[in-house]
Design an enzyme around this catalytic site. Structure first.
Site, PDB file in Angstrom:
ATOM      1  N   ASP A   1      -4.528   8.365   0.877  1.00 25.07           N
ATOM      2  CA  ASP A   1      -5.852   8.988   0.983  1.00 25.07           C
ATOM      3  C   ASP A   1      -6.958   8.002   1.368  1.00 25.07           C
ATOM      4  OD1 ASP A   1      -4.547  11.260   0.188  1.00 25.07           O
ATOM      5  OD2 ASP A   1      -5.831  11.698  -1.523  1.00 25.07           O
TER       6      ASP A   1
ATOM      7  N   ASP B   1      -2.781   7.018   5.243  1.00 30.12           N
ATOM      8  CA  ASP B   1      -2.018   8.107   5.865  1.00 30.12           C
ATOM      9  C   ASP B   1      -2.903   9.211   6.441  1.00 30.12           C
ATOM     10  OD1 ASP B   1      -2.758   8.856   3.286  1.00 30.12           O
ATOM     11  OD2 ASP B   1      -0.882   9.882   2.839  1.00 30.12           O
ATOM     12  N   HIS B   2      -4.144   9.298   6.002  1.00 25.43           N
ATOM     13  CA  HIS B   2      -5.125  10.246   6.537  1.00 25.43           C
ATOM     14  C   HIS B   2      -6.457   9.954   5.861  1.00 25.43           C
ATOM     15  CE1 HIS B   2      -4.401  12.112   2.687  1.00 25.43           C
ATOM     16  NE2 HIS B   2      -3.116  12.264   3.021  1.00 25.43           N
TER      17      HIS B   2
ATOM     18  N   CYS C   1      -0.308  14.384   3.430  1.00 23.08           N
ATOM     19  CA  CYS C   1       0.663  13.311   3.183  1.00 23.08           C
ATOM     20  C   CYS C   1       2.025  13.479   3.852  1.00 23.08           C
ATOM     21  CB  CYS C   1       0.871  13.135   1.684  1.00 23.08           C
ATOM     22  SG  CYS C   1      -0.618  12.666   0.787  1.00 23.08           S
TER      23      CYS C   1
ATOM     24  N   HIS D   1       7.054  10.577   0.634  1.00 25.05           N
ATOM     25  CA  HIS D   1       6.200  11.357  -0.249  1.00 25.05           C
ATOM     26  C   HIS D   1       6.667  11.127  -1.664  1.00 25.05           C
ATOM     27  CE1 HIS D   1       3.740  14.659  -1.829  1.00 25.05           C
ATOM     28  NE2 HIS D   1       3.057  14.539  -0.719  1.00 25.05           N
TER      29      HIS D   1
END
Length: 523
Positions: free
Chosen positions: A40, A347-348, A78, A132
């Site tokens: 995140d 990841d984002h 994710c 994950h």
């Protein structure tokens, strides 16, 4: 020794010397790889121009490496993001579009990045969240899913690393809530442990939270790996700044909450279609947030709560920064820092009140833009930055090139190594992302697939109806266009303005042509 035998002995030594010179030299050990994921993490770092973030270790790491200022994830959530970058395949190829999709079930014979490096002699090790939380893909690693000893209790094996708190009262409450939830439905995300407050600030040592304990294990593991003849590939996945923002109090104390600015784009973009936003269901799991409204409703979070959440996010980033500083110091101490390729990435992105929302799961750039920084042995242009477009899917081929191993021909990313050597050269024409909007979290209760293309000047999105069984798009339902130069926070959708009709047409064609046509002319 008589003269005759002395002569023979000297001739023998000369012969051995010639043979030794002609013998092949022992192959130099390949560089190690430390693959660091920070869950995140948006570009909330000093190295990316954030003046509030206290991130001295990541900033120093950037000063020693290359910082990519325009990196995009392929999916802003994710599991799909990680499945893509770890396989080198884009989401429509992995067919992993949302959290519940498992690439190993869909494509059992997929070769992941650590599997591929293992074929070339690398010893592969995993700690933390690389794929994950609840699907570590053990087949990918020589040593899969290493965890600190105190977290190896049988009832915690399906539990996510971000779900642990310090407070005894919170822990007791979690057990009760989990028991109630599992009675209603026995199979749950995070095994039902993702309940509790959205933040915690316990006055404890760094190692009392999961990421700190994991860093200690990573240090011990690196000391062991450093003694091996084979190079290693370690995937190290940090859980913060994922919710809950539960980190030692000293990192909260680094900040004055009143000086942390609120989001510059607090509203859903003007003229945006009604299905662009997620329902914030991630935040809804935490105490006091189960009744928050949809971002596209009239709901507004109080300023006080907003400040606490932003404060917690920044504190969490500073916590991970301190852990990385400790890890890098250990690597220097045991003599492996200089011979290790270290790549750090998020990841984002994550919305901190942006677009009236918290979390990820949109096609907006606040969720798509991510940090990516690399440092490696004998690197050129240390401390440089590039504003050319890159994507997370580019990491797989880039690490292959830096390690001196063959790049798989099926990879759908592009090695950015030439860009490191010449940060100002022209590179990709665009980045491609997408998001599957499911009915239960869509404001209008319908299903869509949104396809996104980012160029240097524009961000364009097309939303289609979607058949999840066949994985095919249907009718075009809406479009979005944002001027990235003049409206970087994406406040107004200008796709339907006549003056931009030609731009929309051109970007639509470029989106349809796909990533292959956007590659650098001379990679």
């Amino acid at each position: 020794m008589n003269k005759r035998y002395s002569t023979y002995y000297l001739l023998f030594l000369a012969f051995i010397s010639v043979v030794a010179c002609k013998s092949p030299k022992k192959e130099t050990k390949k560089p190690n790889i430390l693959f660091v994921s920070i869950d995140d993490l948006r570009p909330t770092l000093g190295a990316y121009g954030d003046t509030i973030a206290i991130t001295p270790n990541m900033d120093q790491f950037a000063a020693e490496g290359m910082t990519f200022r325009q990196t995009f994830t392929q999916v802003a959530v994710c599991a799909p993001s990680r499945a893509s970058l770890m396989t080198g395949l884009r989401p429509d190829s992995t067919r992993v579009w949302h959290l519940g999709d498992k690439f190993r079930d869909i494509h059992p014979n997929t070769v992941t990045m650590p599997q591929y490096f293992s074929e070339f002699g690398y010893h592969t090790v995993n700690l933390g969240k690389i794929f994950h939380n609840y699907m570590p893909d053990s087949i990918s690693w020589d040593e899969p899913d290493l965890r600190p000893a105190q977290y190896l209790r049988p009832e915690w094996l399906n539990r996510d690393g971000e779900t642990f708190y310090i407070s005894k009262e919170i822990n007791e409450s979690q057990v009760k809530k989990r028991d109630s939830l599992l009675k209603l439905r026995p199979v749950r995300y995070a095994d039902g442990w993702n309940t509790g407050p959205a933040w915690e600030a316990a006055a404890v040592h760094d190692t009392m939270y999961y990421d700190g304990a994991q860093t200690e294990l990573a240090k011990r593991t690196l000391s062991r790996l450093a003694k091996m003849d084979a190079p290693f590939y370690m995937g190290l996945g940090y859980f913060r700044p994922h919710l809950p923002f539960a980190v030692p109090k000293k990192y909260w104390d680094l900040y004055d909450a009143e000086k942390i600015p609120l989001a510059p784009n607090p509203n859903v973009p003007k003229n945006a279609p009604g299905h662009t936003m997620n329902s914030m269901y991630e935040l809804r799991h935490y105490d006091g947030f189960n009744k928050i409204g949809h971002p596209e409703s009239d709901y507004r979070m109080s300023v006080d709560t907003t400040r606490i959440l932003k404060h917690g996010y920044y504190a969490s980033v500073s916590y991970v920064d301190a852990l990385l500083g400790d890890l890098f110091s250990h690597m220097k101490k045991i003599g492996i820092y200089e011979n290790t390729i270290i790549i750090l990435w998020g990841d984002h992105g994550w919305k901190l009140g942006d677009h009236n929302s918290w979390g990820k799961m949109t096609n907006y750039n606040i969720d798509l833009k991510v940090p990516m920084i690399i440092r490696y042995p004998n690197q050129e242009n240390r401390g440089a930055q590039t504003f050319e477009i890159t994507e997370l899917i580019d990491m797989f081929p880039s690490l292959c090139e830096l390690a001196g191993i063959e790049i798989p021909d099926y990879i759908q990313g592009t090695s950015f190594v030439p860009l490191i050597k010449d940060p100002k050269r022209q590179w990709k024409k665009a980045a491609f992302s997408q998001f599957h909007r499911r009915p239960k979290v869509s404001a209008d209760g319908k299903r869509y697939m949104g396809y996104s293309i980012n160029t240097k000047k524009y961000h364009y999105i097309e939303w289609y109806t979607w058949d999840p069984k066949t994985g095919t798009k249907g009718e075009l339902k809406s479009t979005e266009l944002y001027d990235s130069e003049n409206d970087p926070h994406e406040t107004v959708n200008i796709a339907n303005e006549k003056i931009h009709a030609t731009v929309v047409k051109e970007l639509s064609q470029q989106l349809a042509e796909g990533w292959q046509k956007a590659r650098p002319n001379n990679p």
